[in-house]
Design a protein around this motif. Structure first.
Motif, PDB file in Angstrom:
ATOM      1  N   MET A   1     -10.552   6.660  -2.602  1.00  9.24           N
ATOM      2  CA  MET A   1      -9.410   5.956  -3.187  1.00  9.24           C
ATOM      3  C   MET A   1      -8.205   6.104  -2.255  1.00  9.24           C
ATOM      4  O   MET A   1      -7.934   7.192  -1.764  1.00  9.24           O
ATOM      5  CB  MET A   1      -9.107   6.567  -4.551  1.00  9.24           C
ATOM      6  N   TYR A   2      -7.530   4.982  -2.010  1.00  9.93           N
ATOM      7  CA  TYR A   2      -6.391   5.007  -1.096  1.00  9.93           C
ATOM      8  C   TYR A   2      -5.130   4.493  -1.771  1.00  9.93           C
ATOM      9  O   TYR A   2      -5.178   3.615  -2.624  1.00  9.93           O
ATOM     10  CB  TYR A   2      -6.671   4.154   0.139  1.00  9.93           C
ATOM     11  N   TYR A   3      -4.036   5.054  -1.307  1.00 12.94           N
ATOM     12  CA  TYR A   3      -2.711   4.627  -1.725  1.00 12.94           C
ATOM     13  C   TYR A   3      -1.995   4.094  -0.489  1.00 12.94           C
ATOM     14  O   TYR A   3      -2.252   4.555   0.628  1.00 12.94           O
ATOM     15  CB  TYR A   3      -1.930   5.796  -2.309  1.00 12.94           C
ATOM     16  N   THR A   4      -1.104   3.172  -0.707  1.00 11.03           N
ATOM     17  CA  THR A   4      -0.392   2.617   0.435  1.00 11.03           C
ATOM     18  C   THR A   4       1.050   2.299   0.069  1.00 11.03           C
ATOM     19  O   THR A   4       1.386   2.104  -1.108  1.00 11.03           O
ATOM     20  CB  THR A   4      -1.093   1.336   0.949  1.00 11.03           C
ATOM     21  N   LYS A   5       1.877   2.314   1.080  1.00 15.78           N
ATOM     22  CA  LYS A   5       3.247   1.854   0.946  1.00 15.78           C
ATOM     23  C   LYS A   5       3.722   1.450   2.338  1.00 15.78           C
ATOM     24  O   LYS A   5       3.061   1.767   3.342  1.00 15.78           O
ATOM     25  CB  LYS A   5       4.150   2.931   0.340  1.00 15.78           C
ATOM     26  N   VAL A   6       4.847   0.775   2.399  1.00 14.42           N
ATOM     27  CA  VAL A   6       5.381   0.317   3.679  1.00 14.42           C
ATOM     28  C   VAL A   6       6.553   1.209   4.081  1.00 14.42           C
ATOM     29  O   VAL A   6       7.461   1.459   3.277  1.00 14.42           O
ATOM     30  CB  VAL A   6       5.852  -1.150   3.569  1.00 14.42           C
ATOM     31  N   ASN A   7       6.502   1.687   5.314  1.00 12.28           N
ATOM     32  CA  ASN A   7       7.677   2.356   5.881  1.00 12.28           C
ATOM     33  C   ASN A   7       8.650   1.252   6.273  1.00 12.28           C
ATOM     34  O   ASN A   7       8.502   0.617   7.316  1.00 12.28           O
ATOM     35  CB  ASN A   7       7.276   3.192   7.087  1.00 12.28           C
ATOM     36  N   GLN A   8       9.618   1.012   5.418  1.00  8.41           N
ATOM     37  CA  GLN A   8      10.474  -0.155   5.609  1.00  8.41           C
ATOM     38  C   GLN A   8      11.416  -0.006   6.797  1.00  8.41           C
ATOM     39  O   GLN A   8      11.959  -0.992   7.282  1.00  8.41           O
ATOM     40  CB  GLN A   8      11.227  -0.460   4.310  1.00  8.41           C
ATOM     41  N   ASP A   9      11.588   1.215   7.292  1.00  9.87           N
ATOM     42  CA  ASP A   9      12.374   1.405   8.517  1.00  9.87           C
ATOM     43  C   ASP A   9      11.624   0.888   9.741  1.00  9.87           C
ATOM     44  O   ASP A   9      12.241   0.540  10.748  1.00  9.87           O
ATOM     45  CB  ASP A   9      12.702   2.890   8.726  1.00  9.87           C
ATOM     46  N   SER A  10      10.294   0.848   9.638  1.00  5.73           N
ATOM     47  CA  SER A  10       9.480   0.395  10.772  1.00  5.73           C
ATOM     48  C   SER A  10       9.075  -1.066  10.665  1.00  5.73           C
ATOM     49  O   SER A  10       8.638  -1.654  11.653  1.00  5.73           O
ATOM     50  CB  SER A  10       8.204   1.235  10.870  1.00  5.73           C
ATOM     51  N   CYS A  11       9.178  -1.630   9.477  1.00  8.91           N
ATOM     52  CA  CYS A  11       8.752  -3.017   9.270  1.00  8.91           C
ATOM     53  C   CYS A  11       9.691  -3.963  10.019  1.00  8.91           C
ATOM     54  O   CYS A  11      10.912  -3.852   9.907  1.00  8.91           O
ATOM     55  CB  CYS A  11       8.750  -3.331   7.775  1.00  8.91           C
ATOM     56  N   ILE A  12       9.094  -4.891  10.775  1.00 10.32           N
ATOM     57  CA  ILE A  12       9.896  -5.860  11.531  1.00 10.32           C
ATOM     58  C   ILE A  12       9.861  -7.245  10.886  1.00 10.32           C
ATOM     59  O   ILE A  12      10.214  -8.240  11.509  1.00 10.32           O
ATOM     60  CB  ILE A  12       9.430  -5.950  12.999  1.00 10.32           C
ATOM     61  N   ASN A  43       2.090   4.898  -5.443  1.00  7.81           N
ATOM     62  CA  ASN A  43       1.447   5.776  -6.427  1.00  7.81           C
ATOM     63  C   ASN A  43       0.397   5.066  -7.289  1.00  7.81           C
ATOM     64  O   ASN A  43      -0.104   5.647  -8.243  1.00  7.81           O
ATOM     65  CB  ASN A  43       2.499   6.457  -7.313  1.00  7.81           C
ATOM     66  N   VAL A  44       0.080   3.816  -6.934  1.00  9.16           N
ATOM     67  CA  VAL A  44      -0.991   3.093  -7.624  1.00  9.16           C
ATOM     68  C   VAL A  44      -2.085   2.817  -6.591  1.00  9.16           C
ATOM     69  O   VAL A  44      -1.798   2.283  -5.518  1.00  9.16           O
ATOM     70  CB  VAL A  44      -0.472   1.765  -8.222  1.00  9.16           C
ATOM     71  N   PRO A  45      -3.318   3.216  -6.861  1.00  2.88           N
ATOM     72  CA  PRO A  45      -4.365   3.058  -5.852  1.00  2.88           C
ATOM     73  C   PRO A  45      -4.642   1.597  -5.509  1.00  2.88           C
ATOM     74  O   PRO A  45      -4.494   0.714  -6.353  1.00  2.88           O
ATOM     75  CB  PRO A  45      -5.593   3.714  -6.488  1.00  2.88           C
ATOM     76  N   VAL A  46      -5.041   1.407  -4.260  1.00  2.00           N
ATOM     77  CA  VAL A  46      -5.471   0.073  -3.831  1.00  2.00           C
ATOM     78  C   VAL A  46      -6.743  -0.280  -4.591  1.00  2.00           C
ATOM     79  O   VAL A  46      -7.711   0.483  -4.539  1.00  2.00           O
ATOM     80  CB  VAL A  46      -5.747   0.066  -2.310  1.00  2.00           C
ATOM     81  N   PRO A  47      -6.763  -1.401  -5.301  1.00  2.00           N
ATOM     82  CA  PRO A  47      -7.985  -1.762  -6.040  1.00  2.00           C
ATOM     83  C   PRO A  47      -9.163  -1.933  -5.087  1.00  2.00           C
ATOM     84  O   PRO A  47      -9.001  -2.427  -3.965  1.00  2.00           O
ATOM     85  CB  PRO A  47      -7.622  -3.107  -6.694  1.00  2.00           C
ATOM     86  N   ALA A  48     -10.339  -1.525  -5.529  1.00  2.00           N
ATOM     87  CA  ALA A  48     -11.530  -1.571  -4.673  1.00  2.00           C
ATOM     88  C   ALA A  48     -11.763  -2.967  -4.111  1.00  2.00           C
ATOM     89  O   ALA A  48     -12.110  -3.133  -2.933  1.00  2.00           O
ATOM     90  CB  ALA A  48     -12.754  -1.109  -5.476  1.00  2.00           C
TER      91      ALA A  48
END
Ligand code: SF4
Length: 78
Positions: A1-12, A43-48
């Motif tokens: 199970m994976y979680y993801t988010k964007v580092n908005q300081d790095s997003c171009i 904090n919400v897992p990536v759906p399979a």
């Protein structure tokens, strides 16, 4: 199970992740990406069923702004 988010300081604001995986990523009026399912809290897992698209976006993000973890991201972090 994976979680993801964007580092908005790095997003171009290239828009690629949203094109690859529109169910997972959206972007602000400035074009900065965020995760849709948890409003970038990570904090919400990536759906399979979205995992392959997630991985594709994760690998192709030109700045490595898409973060990935096997546990929820702590609250309050960018
Ligand atoms: S692919 Fe990366 S740089 Fe481009 S919008 Fe998504 S998070 Fe931002």
């Amino acid at each position: 199970m994976y979680y993801t988010k964007v580092n908005q300081d790095s997003c171009i604001a290239c828009g690629l992740c949203q094109i690859i995986s529109p169910d997972l990523f959206d972007y602000t009026s400035e074009g900065i990406a965020f995760t849709k399912m948890d409003l970038n809290a990570g904090n919400v897992p990536v759906p399979a069923e979205r995992f392959e698209a997630f991985l594709d976006a994760y690998r192709k993000c030109p700045t490595g702004a898409i973060l990935r973890s096997n546990r929820p991201f702590p609250p309050g972090e960018q």
